[in-house]
Design an enzyme around this catalytic site. Structure first.
Site, short mmCIF file in Angstrom:
data_model
loop_
_atom_site.label_atom_id
_atom_site.label_comp_id
_atom_site.label_asym_id
_atom_site.label_seq_id
_atom_site.Cartn_x
_atom_site.Cartn_y
_atom_site.Cartn_z
N ASP A 210 -13.23 30.51 36.43
CA ASP A 210 -14.52 30.94 35.86
C ASP A 210 -14.36 32.35 35.29
O ASP A 210 -14.11 33.31 36.01
CB ASP A 210 -15.56 30.94 36.98
CG ASP A 210 -16.96 31.25 36.50
OD1 ASP A 210 -17.12 32.07 35.56
OD2 ASP A 210 -17.92 30.69 37.08
N SER B 285 -25.13 29.18 36.65
CA SER B 285 -24.80 30.56 37.03
C SER B 285 -25.78 31.10 38.08
O SER B 285 -25.86 30.52 39.17
CB SER B 285 -24.78 31.44 35.77
OG SER B 285 -24.20 32.70 36.04
N HIS C 194 -17.47 29.11 31.81
CA HIS C 194 -18.48 29.40 32.83
C HIS C 194 -19.37 28.16 32.95
O HIS C 194 -18.91 27.13 33.40
CB HIS C 194 -19.25 30.67 32.45
CG HIS C 194 -20.12 31.23 33.54
ND1 HIS C 194 -19.69 31.37 34.85
CD2 HIS C 194 -21.40 31.68 33.52
CE1 HIS C 194 -20.66 31.90 35.57
NE2 HIS C 194 -21.72 32.09 34.79
#
Length: 424
Positions: free
Chosen positions: A299, A203, A366
Site C-alpha cells: 500500500d 482508507s 491504495h
C-alpha cells in the site's frame, strides 16, 4: 508492472512539509485525478461512466437536531441511488476515505476542504466500481440501494463533542453523531427492512467500516445477511525504517484530540491504551460480523506514511522507492517484503475465520474498490484469475471460499502500480 495510465497522478507534485494535513488533502486530489485520468482514457466507453452514474449530494438536515456537524459546523451529507428489481431490498453503504487530522492546526486546514466541510463537496459525484449501476462493472451489487457517505469529521466517523475545545476554537468533533444521524435517515428510507446489506469503505473510510461494522449489523433485521468490507483500511502498527512508531504516535493524537476511545471496543480500551485499539488488527479481534479485507501488500500510502515517512528519510535514500516500487533496490524490496509479512501476520486470525474473506494483492496502490479499472474490468488486477469484485461476490453470497493472497512482488503482471516519479 507500472501502469502508464496511473503515472499522470503525480501532476499534483510532492507531499508538502505538513505531511499529515497534506496527506488528507492529497488523498482527495488522488481520487479526483484518478477519476479524471480514467474518464479521459475511456472517452468512448459509456459502460464505464454514464449520466446515470452521477448522483446528487443530499445534505442531512435532520442532523441539526442532534448536532451532527462536519468539522466546520456545516451539515454532513451522502449520495443515494435507489435500488431496483431484485436489489430493491438490498443495501450497499460506502464510506469515503481521506486521512485524519491530529491537531487543531491540521483540523483547521481540513475544515476548509471537502474532507471537513460540505460547503466544498461536489454536488454531483460519479458512482463507479462497487457503486456502479453497470452490471458489467459491478455484477453482484449493481441494482442495490447504494449510498456513498461523505467523510467530513477527520476521525473515521468516531469523534465525540465532549473533546471539543471551549476556548473559541470553532471545530466540531461529531463523527460518531454523524454516523448515527446518517444511519437514522437511511433506516427511515428502507434500510431497516434490508434483506441483504454490505457496509464498505476506503482508507479512513475502511477504518470507519471496521469501527462501526457491528453497530451496522445490530441496526438491521436479525434474518438479514449483513457483512462488512474494508478497502485499504488495514493500517499497520509497525515501526518506520528508523524504528520510530510514527503511526502509533499519530493515532494517539487523533484519539486524544477527538475522544475516539468512546467509539472503540470497550473490552480493548479497558485493557490497553485506547489509541492501540484503533488499529485494525485489534478491532477485528472483537468484530462479530463477517468481514472481508481488500488491501494491497505494498500500500503506497502506508509505505509513504508508516514505513518511510519523510522525516525518517533525511538523506533521501528512500526517495525514489517511496514514489515507485520499480525504483526500489534489492535491500529496500527486502524491507517491503517484511512489511508485507507483517500485514499477513496481522490477518492470520481472519484467514482462519470461516466467515471471513480477503484479497491481498502485490500491488503498489491504495483503494481499489471504487473504480471499474481495479474493481472489475477486463484489465483489473487478479489473483488466481479472479477480480476483486468476483472474490467479494463469492464471499458475500457464499458461492465459495474467498481468501486470495498474492505471491510477493513482482510476480503479478495484472497490478496497477502507482508511479509518482513522472511529471506530466
Amino acid at each position: 508492472m507500472a501502469n502508464p495510465r496511473l503515472r499522470a497522478l503525480t501532476r499534483w507534485g510532492k507531499w508538502a512539509k505538513k505531511d499529515w494535513a497534506i496527506a488528507a488533502v492529497g488523498f482527495t486530489i488522488i481520487l479526483f485525478a484518478l477519476t479524471l485520468l480514467f474518464d479521459s482514457r475511456n472517452p468512448a466507453t459509456p459502460d464505464l461512466l454514464s449520466a446515470q452514474d452521477l448522483v446528487p449530494l443530499t445534505l442531512l438536515h435532520r442532523a441539526k437536531a442532534t448536532g451532527a456537524f462536519c468539522l466546520d459546523g456545516s451539515l454532513p451529507g451522502y449520495h443515494f441511488q435507489k435500488g431496483f428489481g431484485s436489489g430493491s431490498n438490498n443495501w450497499l453503504l460506502h464510506i469515503e476515505g481521506g486521512g485524519w487530522c491530529n491537531s487543531i492546526e491540521t483540523c483547521n486546514i481540513r475544515k476548509r476542504t471537502a474532507l471537513g466541510s460540505s460547503n466544498y463537496m461536489d454536488r454531483l459525484v460519479s458512482f463507479a466500481g462497487i457503486l456502479s449501476r453497470q452490471p458489467s462493472q459491478n455484477p453482484d451489487f449493481y441494482n442495490w440501494n447504494i449510498v456513498k457517505i461523505r467523510y467530513c469529521d477527520g476521525a473515521s466517523l468516531a469523534g465525540h463533542p465532549e473533546s471539543e475545545f471551549k476556548n473559541g476554537t470553532k471545530l466540531f468533533f461529531r463523527g460518531q453523531l454523524i454516523w448515527e444521524a446518517i444511519m437514522s435517515e437511511l433506516l427511515s428510507l428502507g434500510l431497516s427492512k434490508a434483506k441483504q446489506a454490505l457496509l464498505s469503505g476506503c482508507s479512513a473510510g475502511g477504518l470507519a467500516t471496521l469501527i462501526h461494522c457491528d453497530d451496522f449489523r445490530d441496526h438491521l433485521p436479525k434474518d438479514a445477511t449483513v457483512k462488512c468490507l474494508a478497502d485499504a483500511g488495514f493500517f499497520l502498527d509497525e515501526p518506520d525504517v528508523l524504528g520510530n512508531r510514527t503511526m502509533s504516535a499519530f493515532y494517539h493524537d487523533v484519539v486524544q484530540l477527538q475522544g475516539v476511545a468512546k467509539s472503540l471496543h470497550k473490552k480493548c480500551v479497558g485493557r490497553m491504551e485506547p489509541s492501540e485499539c484503533i488499529f485494525p488488527q485489534k478491532i477485528i479481534e472483537n468484530i462479530r460480523t463477517p468481514l472481508f479485507i481488500v488491501n494491497p501488500a505494498y500500500d503506497f500510502w502506508q509505505i509513504q506514511h508508516i514505513l518511510v515517512p519523510t522525516k525518517s528519510d533525511p538523506r533521501g535514500y528512500w526517495k525514489r522507492c517511496r514514489l515507485t516500487i520499480q525504483g526500489c533496490d534489492s535491500t529496500q524490496i527486502e524491507t517491503l517484503q517484511g512489511f508485507r509479512s507483517s500485514l499477513l501476520m496481522a490477518l492470520s486470525k481472519l484467514e482462519k475465520d470461516k466467515e471471513g474473506g480477503m484479497f491481498i494483492n502485490s500491488c503498489f496502490v491504495h483503494c481499489q474498490t471504487w473504480m471499474a479499472e481495479t474493481w472489475h474490468s477486463p484489465n483489473s488486477p487478479r489473483i488466481n484469475n479472479k477480480t476483486i469484485a468476483e472474490s467479494v461476490g463469492d464471499w458475500y453470497f457464499g458461492r465459495k471460499s474467498s481468501k486470495e493472497i498474492d505471491c510477493p512482488y513482482p510476480c503479478n503482471p495484472t497490478c496497477y502500480n502507482m508511479d509518482f516519479t513522472q511529471r506530466v
